[in-house]
Design an enzyme around this catalytic site. Structure first.
Site, mmCIF file in Angstrom:
data_model
loop_
_atom_site.group_PDB
_atom_site.id
_atom_site.type_symbol
_atom_site.label_atom_id
_atom_site.label_comp_id
_atom_site.label_asym_id
_atom_site.label_seq_id
_atom_site.Cartn_x
_atom_site.Cartn_y
_atom_site.Cartn_z
ATOM 1 N N TYR A 151 68.453 86.782 -1.303
ATOM 2 C CA TYR A 151 67.273 87.157 -0.528
ATOM 3 C C TYR A 151 66.420 88.114 -1.355
ATOM 4 O O TYR A 151 66.934 89.108 -1.881
ATOM 5 C CB TYR A 151 67.666 87.835 0.787
ATOM 6 C CG TYR A 151 66.458 88.206 1.623
ATOM 7 C CD1 TYR A 151 65.700 87.217 2.236
ATOM 8 C CD2 TYR A 151 66.072 89.528 1.784
ATOM 9 C CE1 TYR A 151 64.579 87.540 2.994
ATOM 10 C CE2 TYR A 151 64.955 89.863 2.544
ATOM 11 C CZ TYR A 151 64.215 88.867 3.143
ATOM 12 O OH TYR A 151 63.105 89.196 3.887
ATOM 13 N N ASP A 246 66.713 92.085 -9.013
ATOM 14 C CA ASP A 246 66.261 92.617 -7.729
ATOM 15 C C ASP A 246 67.271 93.684 -7.303
ATOM 16 O O ASP A 246 68.347 93.379 -6.798
ATOM 17 C CB ASP A 246 66.163 91.492 -6.691
ATOM 18 C CG ASP A 246 65.588 91.988 -5.372
ATOM 19 O OD1 ASP A 246 65.447 93.227 -5.221
ATOM 20 O OD2 ASP A 246 65.288 91.150 -4.503
ATOM 21 N N LYS A 274 63.980 100.287 -0.558
ATOM 22 C CA LYS A 274 65.026 100.935 0.245
ATOM 23 C C LYS A 274 65.270 102.404 -0.147
ATOM 24 O O LYS A 274 64.485 103.247 0.236
ATOM 25 C CB LYS A 274 66.267 100.050 0.249
ATOM 26 C CG LYS A 274 65.910 98.714 0.967
ATOM 27 C CD LYS A 274 67.030 97.757 1.248
ATOM 28 C CE LYS A 274 66.489 96.622 2.122
ATOM 29 N NZ LYS A 274 66.718 95.287 1.643
HETATM 30 C C1 LIG Z 1 65.560 94.181 1.594
HETATM 31 C C2 LIG Z 1 65.424 93.381 0.356
HETATM 32 C C3 LIG Z 1 64.185 92.893 -0.088
HETATM 33 C C4 LIG Z 1 62.936 93.004 0.749
HETATM 34 O O1 LIG Z 1 62.550 94.307 0.955
HETATM 35 P P1 LIG Z 1 61.589 94.632 2.214
HETATM 36 O O2 LIG Z 1 61.307 96.078 2.043
HETATM 37 O O3 LIG Z 1 62.372 94.278 3.417
HETATM 38 O O4 LIG Z 1 60.383 93.794 2.050
HETATM 39 C C5 LIG Z 1 64.119 92.275 -1.311
HETATM 40 N N1 LIG Z 1 65.211 92.114 -2.063
HETATM 41 C C6 LIG Z 1 66.416 92.556 -1.675
HETATM 42 C C7 LIG Z 1 67.591 92.381 -2.579
HETATM 43 C C8 LIG Z 1 66.569 93.177 -0.443
HETATM 44 O O5 LIG Z 1 67.783 93.557 -0.030
#
Ligand SMILES: *Cc1c(COP(=O)(O)O)cnc(C)c1O
Length: 439
Positions: A151, A246, A274
């Site tokens: 994701y 990511d 985050k």
């Molecule tokens: C949460 C998440 C996202 C998206 O971040 P948002 O702030 O929700 O848009 C992208 N990549 C990873 C790995 C995530 O856990």
């Protein structure tokens, strides 16, 4: 579920949910909050403190959702309150740069090995979509490769189905994503170097970037096999594609320099979010100077944001990274995570369930899968018994523990999760496993 009413929250949460559904699709502003995959209705949170949240009906829970990652030190630690109230007095947004942004960018570049230059944005989604645009612009190629079950936010290019056969065809995973665009995203299994090499053979000279979480935390927690990330690094380099890590979850959580520092593999671009915002909306993407200088206004690749580098959000992020430096949490997080893991394993063994469930963990990230495992990719966990997980989730909730309302999410331990709470969690998990396997 013995008593279906228990699947619902209390009276006030129920009333709020009724109102919410009239004005918000499904009653929630992000689908993972809806309890859709475990049944029942969500509770509404009134407040969070330390490792706990309290719902609108006054019930308290030990929280392992923790906003899906930002709260490394628990809810509203004192340093964050101080930083935010200080920042508030100076104004909330200007449309002109501030010193705070420079300090946060300097700090991130100091901490994360591969980041020389970075751009602040307001969410993880913005970070990954901007990194993808940059990768396409920098390579002059169109195709992206992601991992199955990975994701990366909700941008069009990343919402490609994780379903087996369809995945490789690049069928859109969501209505509204044009097939032509989805067809430019190719999906490979996590931990599978041969599959990646095959994609490079199928699409020679077409792949702009490979994006993955160095430690996959969005299909439940799945760890990279030894040598996997090194091989991905080597193949992307060989084929002229960029490697995007990511680290929206893993950044600052697994180590102050992220998973890349912990595991010693250097990507071209990194996305963060985050923890970077300490619970406020901050994301970032960054990496090699020559790549990042292609972004406007130093280069031609456009990306912008009215609230990017927002002073309140950036103050929270700075306070977070300051605290990381002043009071490195990694030993405490490891202790908490490993205690939780060992107590869960003991409960599992005591109930003779080691052929039914498996636990994966790294540092403060953990998943209890309702499948025997081993969890190595999405295919190996996709068959998990989500009905049992739902029963387990509700049993835990009745016992005052808030887990992610979906099997394919990680649990987040913070430094505020003390030994008593972790022991309580494990006892509740033992009983809840009993419930899940009785029903
Ligand atoms: C949460 C998440 C996202 C998206 O971040 P948002 O702030 O929700 O848009 C992208 N990549 C990873 C790995 C995530 O856990």
């Amino acid at each position: 579920m013995k008593d279906p009413r228990k699947a619902r929250g209390g009276a006030r949460s129920a009333a709020l949910f009724r109102r919410a559904r009239k004005v918000i699709p499904g009653g929630v502003n992000s689908p993972v909050r809806s309890f859709a995959s475990v049944g029942g209705e969500p509770f509404f949170v009134a407040a969070g403190r330390g490792c706990r949240v309290r719902d609108a009906d006054g019930r308290s829970y030990i929280d392992y959702v923790m906003s899906y990652g930002p709260h490394l030190f628990g809810h509203v630690p004192a340093f964050l309150q101080r930083a935010l109230s200080r920042a508030m007095r100076r104004g909330t947004s200007y449309g002109a740069p501030t010193e705070l942004e420079v300090r946060l960018a300097e700090r991130v570049a100091e901490m994360v090995p591969s980041i020389e230059v970075l751009r602040l944005v307001s969410s993880g989604t913005e970070a990954t979509m901007s990194a993808a645009r940059l990768a396409r612009a920098a390579t002059g190629r169109k195709r992206l490769v992601k991992t199955e079950g990975g994701y990366h936010g909700h941008a069009d290019s990343f919402l490609v189905s994780a379903g087996s056969g369809v995945a490789t065809l690049g069928i859109a995973g969501s209505p509204g994503v044009p097939e032509e665009l989805a067809a430019l995203t190719t999906v490979v299994p996590y931990n599978d170097v041969e599959a990646l090499e095959a994609v490079f053979t199928t699409f020679p000279g077409e792949i702009a970037a490979v994006i993955l979480e160095p430690v996959a935390a969005n299909m439940g927690l799945v760890l990279p096999k030894p040598g996997y990330l090194e091989s991905v690094r080597e193949r992307t380099r060989k084929h002229g594609a960029l490697l995007i890590f990511d680290e929206v979850i893993t950044g600052f959580r697994l180590a102050s320099g992220g998973a890349q520092a912990l595991l010693g593999v250097t990507p071209d671009l990194t996305t963060l979010g985050k923890i970077l915002g300490g619970g406020l909306p901050v994301g970032a993407y960054g990496g090699r100077r020559d790549l990042m200088e292609k972004m406007a206004p130093s280069g031609p690749v456009y990306q912008a944001g009215t609230l990017s580098g927002n002073p309140l959000a950036v103050s929270a992020g700075l306070a977070m990274l300051d605290e990381l430096r002043r009071r490195p949490p990694y030993a405490v997080l490891e202790q908490g995570g490993s205690l939780l893991e060992s107590l869960l394993r003991a409960e599992i063994d005591a109930r003779g369930l080691s052929d039914e469930v498996c636990v994966t963990r790294l540092g403060s990230l953990l998943t209890l899968f309702f499948t025997p495992g081993p969890a190595v990719d999405f295919a190996s966990v996709r068959g998990a018994d989500t009905k049992r997980y739902a029963a387990f989730f509700h049993a835990m909730r009745e016992r005052g523990v808030f887990l992610p309302p979906a099997q394919f999410e990680a649990w987040f331990v913070s430094t505020a999760h003390g030994e008593p709470e972790i022991r309580r969690t494990a006892r509740a998990a033992g009983e809840s496993l009993g419930v899940a396997f009785d029903s």
